[in-house]
Design an enzyme around this catalytic site. Structure first.
Site, PDB file in Angstrom:
ATOM      1  N   GLY A 192       0.739  -1.246   0.000  1.00 61.68           N
ATOM      2  CA  GLY A 192       0.000   0.000   0.000  1.00 61.68           C
ATOM      3  C   GLY A 192       0.770   1.298   0.000  1.00 61.68           C
ATOM      4  N   CYS A 204      10.512  -4.040  -8.792  1.00 60.35           N
ATOM      5  CA  CYS A 204      11.657  -3.922  -7.883  1.00 60.35           C
ATOM      6  C   CYS A 204      12.656  -5.030  -8.221  1.00 60.35           C
ATOM      7  CB  CYS A 204      11.217  -3.990  -6.427  1.00 60.35           C
ATOM      8  SG  CYS A 204      10.261  -5.458  -5.974  1.00 60.35           S
TER       9      CYS A 204
END
Length: 415
Positions: free
Chosen positions: A240, A352
Site C-alpha cells: 500500500g 523492484c
C-alpha cells in the site's frame, strides 16, 4: 550412550534459524514466508527476532561462510549437509553478530547428532583458533554476480556486494508537509531517511499517521503521476505505499491485489494515515474494471532482486527460470491493463527487480506490441534514464545509504 541434558538457553532460536536457512536454500522459499512456520515453537517476540536476524545475516554471507568452512575440512561437506548449516549459524553469530564463541557453539551443537556433532565442534574450534574473520565486503553468490555482471558491468556487482554488507536505512514517505515525523535526512520532497531507526511503531508520529515506510526508489513510480488528476488503478497494490502516495496526492484510487494478508496491511496503512481508496481483492489477470481510468500504475509481481539489501534470500532462491516465468506474467498484465487506460492517459509500469527481463525488455516488448502507446520521458534527481524510463542500481546514493533496485517506465496513450 549417556543422555544429554536439556538444551542450553537460546537453542530454540538457533533451531528456528536452521529451519529458515533450510527453507530458503534447500526448498526455495522466501524468508518472510518461512518465518511463521519456522518460529511457531518460539513463544517470545525477541527470540523470533533473533532467529530471523541470524538467518538473514547468514544469507548475506553464505559464500564467505562456506569458504571458511571448506578451509577447515578435509573433504568438502555437501551444500545441504546439516553440519554445514549448523556451522553457518555458529560462525555468523560470532563473526558478524558479536555472540561469544562459547554461546554460539553451545546453542548450535544440539542441532546435530552423532558424527556431525563432533565435526561441527572440531571445525568451529579450528576456525576460532585461527582467528577467522569475514571480509568487509561480502561475496555475492557466483551465479548472481555472473548474471548482474553481464547485464550491468563489474562496477555494479561491486556496488551490490558493498550494499549487502549491512541492513539499509529506513525511508519514510510523508503524506504532506505538515506530517509529524521523525527528524532525519531528506533526499526528495516529502521524504525522510533514518539510520538505525529501531521499531517503526515507536517512531515519532506513527500513531498520528501522515507517513509510511517506503524505500525512496519505491516512491518513484507514483511520483511520476504527480498531483491527482482523476481516477487511477493501482494494480498489484499491496502493501500500500503507492496507494497511500496516490491518495495523498489527490487521486481517486482503486487498489487491486489478490493477497488477503497483504491487503490487510494496505487497509491498515490507509486507516492509520486517514486516506481513502477503493480496495479490491482480485487477480488482475481475471479482474475487469467498471470503466477506463485516467492513469494505471502497475507494480508488477517480480523476482524482487532489487530489494536484496532487505531480503538477502532473493540472492539464493531466484533462478533464471523464475525470472523468465515472472517476466511472462508481467507482459500479460501490461497487455491487459493497457486497455484500461483512457485515451490520453498514462500507464506506469514498475518492478523492484535488477533483471533486464523484468524491466527494459518488457518495456520494449510492450511498445512493439501496442502502437497506441509511446514512451514518456521521466526525470528524477537520481537514477539512469534510457529511452526516457528510469533505472536505479546498487551504488546510487551510496554516500547517503543507497537505494533499492527499481525499473520504472511511463507510457502515454494516444488520443
Amino acid at each position: 550412550m549417556t543422555p544429554r541434558g536439556p538444551d542450553p538457553l537460546g537453542t530454540a532460536s538457533r533451531r528456528a534459524a536452521l529451519r529458515l536457512l533450510d527453507a530458503v536454500l534447500r526448498r526455495g522459499e522466501s524468508l518472510e514466508a518461512a518465518l511463521p512456520g519456522a518460529t511457531r515453537a518460539i513463544p517470545g517476540g525477541p527470540d523470533r527476532g533473533l532467529a530471523h536476524a541470524i538467518a538473514a545475516e547468514a544469507l548475506r554471507r553464505v559464500p564467505d561462510l562456506d569458504a571458511l568452512i571448506d578451509s577447515a575440512t578435509q573433504h568438502r561437506l555437501p551444500d545441504d549437509a546439516k553440519a554445514r548449516f549448523a556451522l553457518r549459524i555458529a560462525l555468523v553469530q560470532v563473526l558478524a553478530l558479536g555472540t561469544p564463541p562459547h554461546a554460539a557453539i553451545a546453542t548450535v551443537l544440539p542441532l546435530v547428532d552423532g558424527g556431525p556433532r563432533k565435526l561441527v565442534h572440531g571445525v568451529f574450534g579450528t576456525l576460532m583458533r585461527r582467528d577467522a574473520t569475514l571480509p568487509e565486503v561480502p561475496a555475492l553468490p557466483p551465479l548472481v554476480a555472473e548474471r548482474w555482471g553481464a547485464a550491468w558491468g563489474e562496477a555494479m556487482v561491486e556496488a551490490a556486494a558493498r550494499a549487502i554488507a549491512a541492513p539499509p536505512p529506513l525511508d519514510l514517505t510523508l503524506a504532506d508537509g505538515d506530517a509529524v515525523a521523525p527528524e532525519g535526512g531528506t533526499l526528495l520532497p516529502g521524504h525522510v531517511r533514518l539510520h538505525g531507526a529501531g521499531h517503526v511503531p515507536d517512531l515519532r508520529g506513527y500513531a498520528d499517521g501522515g507517513w509510511w515506510v517506503q524505500d525512496i526508489a519505491a516512491s518513484l513510480p507514483a511520483r511520476l503521476l504527480g498531483e491527482g488528476a482523476g481516477t487511477v488503478l493501482d494494480l498489484c497494490a499491496a502493501p500500500g505505499g503507492k496507494t497511500c502516495q496516490l491518495a495523498a496526492a489527490g487521486w481517486q484510487v482503486t487498489a487491486v491485489d489478490q493477497s488477503q494478508s497483504r491487503l490487510a496491511r494496505l487497509r491498515d496503512n490507509l486507516k492509520r494515515n486517514a486516506l481513502d481508496a477503493e480496495v479490491v481483492r482480485a487477480d488482475v489477470l481475471e479482474w475487469q474494471p467498471a470503466a477506463q481510468a485516467d492513469a494505471v500504475l502497475i507494480d508488477a509481481p517480480c523476482s524482487a532482486t532489487g530489494i536484496f539489501r532487505r531480503h538477502p534470500d532473493v540472492l539464493h532462491r531466484v533462478r533464471p527460470a523464475v525470472i523468465a516465468e515472472l517476466a511472462e506474467v508481467q507482459q500479460r498484465i501490461l497487455a491487459r491493463a493497457a486497455d484500461w487506460v483512457k485515451p490520453g492517459g498514462a500507464l506506469v509500469y514498475a518492478t523492484c527487480s535488477l533483471e533486464r527481463a523484468e524491466g527494459e525488455e518488457r518495456a520494449e516488448a510492450f511498445l512493439a506490441n501496442d502502437a497506441r502507446f509511446v514512451p514518456e520521458s521521466v526525470a528524477m534527481p537520481f537514477g539512469e534514464t534510457e529511452r526516457g524510463w528510469l533505472r536505479t542500481l546498487p551504488g546510487m546514493l551510496a554516500d547517503a545509504g543507497g537505494c533499492d533496485g527499481f525499473f520504472v517506465a511511463k507510457f502515454r496513450r494516444g488520443l
